[in-house]
Design a protein around this motif. Structure first.
Motif, PDB file in Angstrom:
ATOM      1  N   ASN A  78       0.768  -0.987  -0.063  1.00  0.00           N
ATOM      2  CA  ASN A  78       0.038   0.094   0.047  1.00  0.00           C
ATOM      3  C   ASN A  78       0.731   1.249  -0.018  1.00  0.00           C
ATOM      4  O   ASN A  78       2.146   0.967  -0.055  1.00  0.00           O
ATOM      5  CB  ASN A  78      -0.941  -0.006   1.297  1.00  0.00           C
ATOM      6  N   GLU A  79       0.171   2.448  -0.129  1.00  0.00           N
ATOM      7  CA  GLU A  79       0.939   3.589  -0.496  1.00  0.00           C
ATOM      8  C   GLU A  79       1.693   4.119   0.754  1.00  0.00           C
ATOM      9  O   GLU A  79       2.799   4.351   0.894  1.00  0.00           O
ATOM     10  CB  GLU A  79       0.036   4.729  -0.763  1.00  0.00           C
ATOM     11  N   SER A  80       1.156   3.608   2.091  1.00  0.00           N
ATOM     12  CA  SER A  80       1.849   3.865   3.320  1.00  0.00           C
ATOM     13  C   SER A  80       3.409   3.134   3.364  1.00  0.00           C
ATOM     14  O   SER A  80       4.276   3.655   3.982  1.00  0.00           O
ATOM     15  CB  SER A  80       1.220   3.835   4.584  1.00  0.00           C
TER      16      SER A  80
ATOM     17  N   VAL B 259      10.768   4.491   1.271  1.00  0.00           N
ATOM     18  CA  VAL B 259      11.510   5.882   0.542  1.00  0.00           C
ATOM     19  C   VAL B 259      11.700   6.714   1.844  1.00  0.00           C
ATOM     20  O   VAL B 259      13.254   7.067   1.633  1.00  0.00           O
ATOM     21  CB  VAL B 259      10.435   6.446  -0.265  1.00  0.00           C
ATOM     22  N   ALA B 260      11.330   6.821   2.725  1.00  0.00           N
ATOM     23  CA  ALA B 260      11.684   7.631   3.902  1.00  0.00           C
ATOM     24  C   ALA B 260      12.859   7.017   4.650  1.00  0.00           C
ATOM     25  O   ALA B 260      13.790   7.814   4.943  1.00  0.00           O
ATOM     26  CB  ALA B 260      10.306   7.911   4.892  1.00  0.00           C
TER      27      ALA B 260
END
Length: 70
Positions: A16-18, A24-25
């Motif tokens: 999912n997006e999170s 990435v973070a």
């Protein structure tokens, strides 16, 4: 629909997006670094799978015939 007339289906198996944002973070926003990290993790998992198949073959389980590893 796609140009070939086939209906496109969305990817339903992906993260999912999170989860993507977290990956990435963890690489300080560096998309290239995040992709590199994911590729390295994937290589590691593929090596582990190869080891499992090798161990199964050693103990007489076939990769396809017995369906033990599927």
């Amino acid at each position: 629909m796609s140009p070939q007339g086939k209906q496109e289906t969305p990817m339903t198996f992906g993260p999912n997006e999170s989860a993507i944002d977290e990956i990435v973070a963890s690489c300080n926003g560096d998309l290239r670094g995040a992709l590199k990290a994911l590729l390295l993790v994937n290589e590691h998992l593929e090596a582990e799978i190869a080891e499992v198949y090798a161990a199964a073959a050693h103990y007489g389980f076939s990769e396809r015939g017995d369906s033990v590893l599927h």
